[in-house]
Design an enzyme around this catalytic site. Sequence first.
Site, mmCIF file in Angstrom:
data_model
loop_
_atom_site.group_PDB
_atom_site.id
_atom_site.type_symbol
_atom_site.label_atom_id
_atom_site.label_comp_id
_atom_site.label_asym_id
_atom_site.label_seq_id
_atom_site.Cartn_x
_atom_site.Cartn_y
_atom_site.Cartn_z
ATOM 1 N N GLY A 145 41.756 2.944 90.390
ATOM 2 C CA GLY A 145 42.116 3.094 88.986
ATOM 3 C C GLY A 145 41.184 2.334 88.079
ATOM 4 N N GLY A 188 41.548 -3.406 85.006
ATOM 5 C CA GLY A 188 42.618 -4.055 84.239
ATOM 6 C C GLY A 188 43.972 -3.396 84.322
ATOM 7 N N THR A 189 44.160 -2.514 85.309
ATOM 8 C CA THR A 189 45.452 -1.845 85.402
ATOM 9 C C THR A 189 46.398 -2.535 86.368
ATOM 10 O OG1 THR A 189 44.344 -0.341 86.905
ATOM 11 C CG2 THR A 189 44.808 0.472 84.709
ATOM 12 N N GLY A 190 45.992 -3.650 86.931
ATOM 13 C CA GLY A 190 46.913 -4.414 87.759
ATOM 14 C C GLY A 190 46.721 -4.216 89.253
ATOM 15 N N LYS A 191 45.553 -3.798 89.698
ATOM 16 C CA LYS A 191 45.341 -3.581 91.129
ATOM 17 C C LYS A 191 45.429 -4.892 91.905
ATOM 18 C CE LYS A 191 41.416 -1.450 90.313
ATOM 19 N NZ LYS A 191 41.472 -1.342 88.852
ATOM 20 N N HIS A 248 35.903 7.723 52.509
ATOM 21 C CA HIS A 248 35.675 8.143 53.882
ATOM 22 C C HIS A 248 36.979 8.103 54.687
ATOM 23 C CE1 HIS A 248 33.075 8.263 57.609
ATOM 24 N NE2 HIS A 248 34.212 7.782 58.108
ATOM 25 N N GLU A 249 37.665 6.971 54.606
ATOM 26 C CA GLU A 249 38.891 6.829 55.402
ATOM 27 C C GLU A 249 39.991 7.762 54.915
ATOM 28 O OE1 GLU A 249 38.818 5.474 58.162
ATOM 29 O OE2 GLU A 249 36.889 4.457 57.870
ATOM 30 N N ASP A 264 31.818 8.860 64.095
ATOM 31 C CA ASP A 264 32.598 10.098 63.998
ATOM 32 C C ASP A 264 31.797 11.272 64.548
ATOM 33 O OD1 ASP A 264 34.398 8.552 62.638
ATOM 34 O OD2 ASP A 264 33.698 9.168 60.661
HETATM 35 P P1 ADP Z 1 42.548 -4.969 88.127
HETATM 36 O O1 ADP Z 1 42.502 -5.670 89.431
HETATM 37 O O2 ADP Z 1 43.146 -3.609 88.201
HETATM 38 O O3 ADP Z 1 41.246 -4.951 87.379
HETATM 39 P P2 ADP Z 1 44.284 -7.133 87.465
HETATM 40 O O4 ADP Z 1 45.317 -6.956 88.491
HETATM 41 O O5 ADP Z 1 43.284 -8.197 87.698
HETATM 42 O O6 ADP Z 1 43.544 -5.768 87.166
HETATM 43 O O7 ADP Z 1 45.008 -7.369 86.072
HETATM 44 C C1 ADP Z 1 44.500 -8.216 85.089
HETATM 45 C C2 ADP Z 1 45.612 -8.772 84.240
HETATM 46 O O8 ADP Z 1 46.219 -7.751 83.460
HETATM 47 C C3 ADP Z 1 46.732 -9.333 85.060
HETATM 48 O O9 ADP Z 1 46.515 -10.682 85.329
HETATM 49 C C4 ADP Z 1 47.947 -9.127 84.182
HETATM 50 O O10 ADP Z 1 48.110 -10.207 83.299
HETATM 51 C C5 ADP Z 1 47.607 -7.915 83.370
HETATM 52 N N1 ADP Z 1 48.234 -6.696 83.895
HETATM 53 C C6 ADP Z 1 47.586 -5.588 84.305
HETATM 54 N N2 ADP Z 1 48.455 -4.632 84.697
HETATM 55 C C7 ADP Z 1 49.674 -5.142 84.526
HETATM 56 C C8 ADP Z 1 51.003 -4.631 84.763
HETATM 57 N N3 ADP Z 1 51.212 -3.383 85.239
HETATM 58 N N4 ADP Z 1 52.043 -5.429 84.483
HETATM 59 C C9 ADP Z 1 51.838 -6.660 83.990
HETATM 60 N N5 ADP Z 1 50.637 -7.199 83.763
HETATM 61 C C10 ADP Z 1 49.553 -6.459 84.006
HETATM 62 ZN ZN ZN Z 2 34.987 7.745 60.028
#
Ligand code: ADP
Ligand code: ZN
Length: 603
Positions: free
Chosen positions: A205, A208-211, A426-427, A503
């Site tokens: 994924g 920053g999605t929590g892997k 513009h906006e 844009d």
């Molecule tokens: P990845 O490994 O996917 O890059 P991380 O597991 O390191 O991401 O997540 C980074 C931070 O983002 C975590 O320390 C947490 O604070 C936050 N975070 C990401 N996904 C979640 C989630 N589903 N629930 C709560 N916190 C999350």
């Molecule tokens: Zn614009």
Amino acid sequence: MNEVKKPKKPLIFYYAIVIGIILAFNLVIMPLFDGNRVKEVDYGTFMEMTENRQIGLVEVQDNQILFTDIENKQIYRTGIMNDPELTQRLKESGAQFGGEIVEETSPILAMLLSWVLPIVIFIALGQFMSKKMMDKAGGPNSMMFNMGKSNARVYVQSSNGIKFSDVAGEDEAKENLSEIVDYLHNPKKYQEIGASMPKGLLLVGPPGTGKTMLAKAVAGEANVPFFSMSGSEFVEMFVGMGASKIRDLFKQAKEKAPCIVFIDEIDAIGQKRDGRIGGNDEREQTLNQLLTEMDGFEGNTGVIILAATNRPEVLDPALTRPGRFDRRVPVELPDLQGREDILKVHAKKIKIDDDVDFHRIARMASGASGAELANIVNEAALRAVRQGRTSANQSDLEESVEVVIAGYQKKNAILTDKEKMIVAYHEIGHALVAAMQTNSAPVQKITIVPRTSGALGYTMQVEEGNKYLLSKDELEERIATLTGGRAAEEIATGTMTTGASNDIEQATKLARAMIARYGMSDEFGMVAFETVTNQYLGSDASLACSSETQTQLDRQVVKLVKAQYDKAKDILIQNKRKLDILARALYEQETITGDEFMAILNA
Ligand code: ADP
Ligand code: ZN
């Protein structure tokens, strides 16, 4: 995972101390010893003593003369003079020639000087070198003294480890992983039926999605040790180190089984071996070792390998075949509900007002990852502190969404009145075109406060719910909305500015995707000319078609954008009076909400 390194004192600091100590030693302590034993005298005194037969031993060296008094009690030192008859005179004076006069320093001092000091310097140098290497390798390990050792960090489970409940949203991923937890709790159940657990699971994924969090949560739930290592740590400066680190990691893991081994950024070692000349030998060796290790243990030893990547398409097929990382767990960007949950989880860590509408914040932050949402909550707390409040409120959160999306407000950006007016037009152009089209998402907020990201203003549109499909009409309206900014500028000032470049880029991208990827043109129909690579990292598109087709394609894109631009301009010309009123309102207030905008529009 973000690890914060504690700031280090600059190296020069330590060196200054070492040099200081050495200097102090030489200037203060040495003379104390020295002064008692060797007395400096001038040549005249030496000659006088020679004449007076007061010299016991004498030793003429290259650059000095050492001699003692008649009782051999005191050592004297004097410089060399061009004195050819010196030897003769000394002999007559009855002095004895000998090499025995040693400027003996005390034995302790001698030892300090000849042994301890070099060692100290050597160690300091060694540390300096290893620090340098460490910085290069990016790991916390000193390679100098730790050759071939794995730096797998062991997180032995503690009772306050991360649990599934700490990871908000991501229900599918959790469900997938809870089977692993169950297995680690009760392997018998699975063994009896003859089922073996997958050895490896691939968490796939966007960043920053929590892997990482999910992997830790599996260990936390199952109450087993957690070994973690990043793929890039394997590929280091010494060839062969990666393979030995893998061996070491698996050795440790097998000793601690049942346990979780987590390899972050596995694409760093697991890229396809494509036989390119000059390919990365080190990486291939490491990958081969990983494959061997994964084959080497039985499915039921209790070692479960989790790996994370955001570039699954580059992984070597050998890595993803059954028996290795045979299960893939998608960890996607959170949807509306997921975002709300993540915000709530992180809001628990800060002091926050009770009446905060998380749903609204989640809607504003569409497309944000878990890490960004965590960041948004933290920014809100920081803003509250900055303003001298004791808890964060709704406006803190809303402002920090914008900070994360568009950067901080630029306090000292000074626009001329004319520029400010153009930005306002513009906006409003974007907002008005959006509002006048039926399928477009409602306008949430319009602002002309410059941001550090370089945006001079922006119009925020927010979808009500989750959106999984986009119709052709909606896409066209999006393009029209994007072109609305420039169209309004032209209507108001009769000329063009550079402010529309972003844009234009977006509109072109959308138009190209509609034709080359989504099959939404009459001319080409359902033929894909464009394929997306790097799905989780910004989606680069690569074009595959003949050059004639490409020419036609470009023409189609131009036509499509032009049509939408004309439409936007028509809308604005028909509503010229509203455009003027709204632009003036925005110019004066700098920020207006979607409701205020609609009120003026419908007045
Ligand atoms: P990845 O490994 O996917 O890059 P991380 O597991 O390191 O991401 O997540 C980074 C931070 O983002 C975590 O320390 C947490 O604070 C936050 N975070 C990401 N996904 C979640 C989630 N589903 N629930 C709560 N916190 C999350
Ligand atoms: Zn614009």
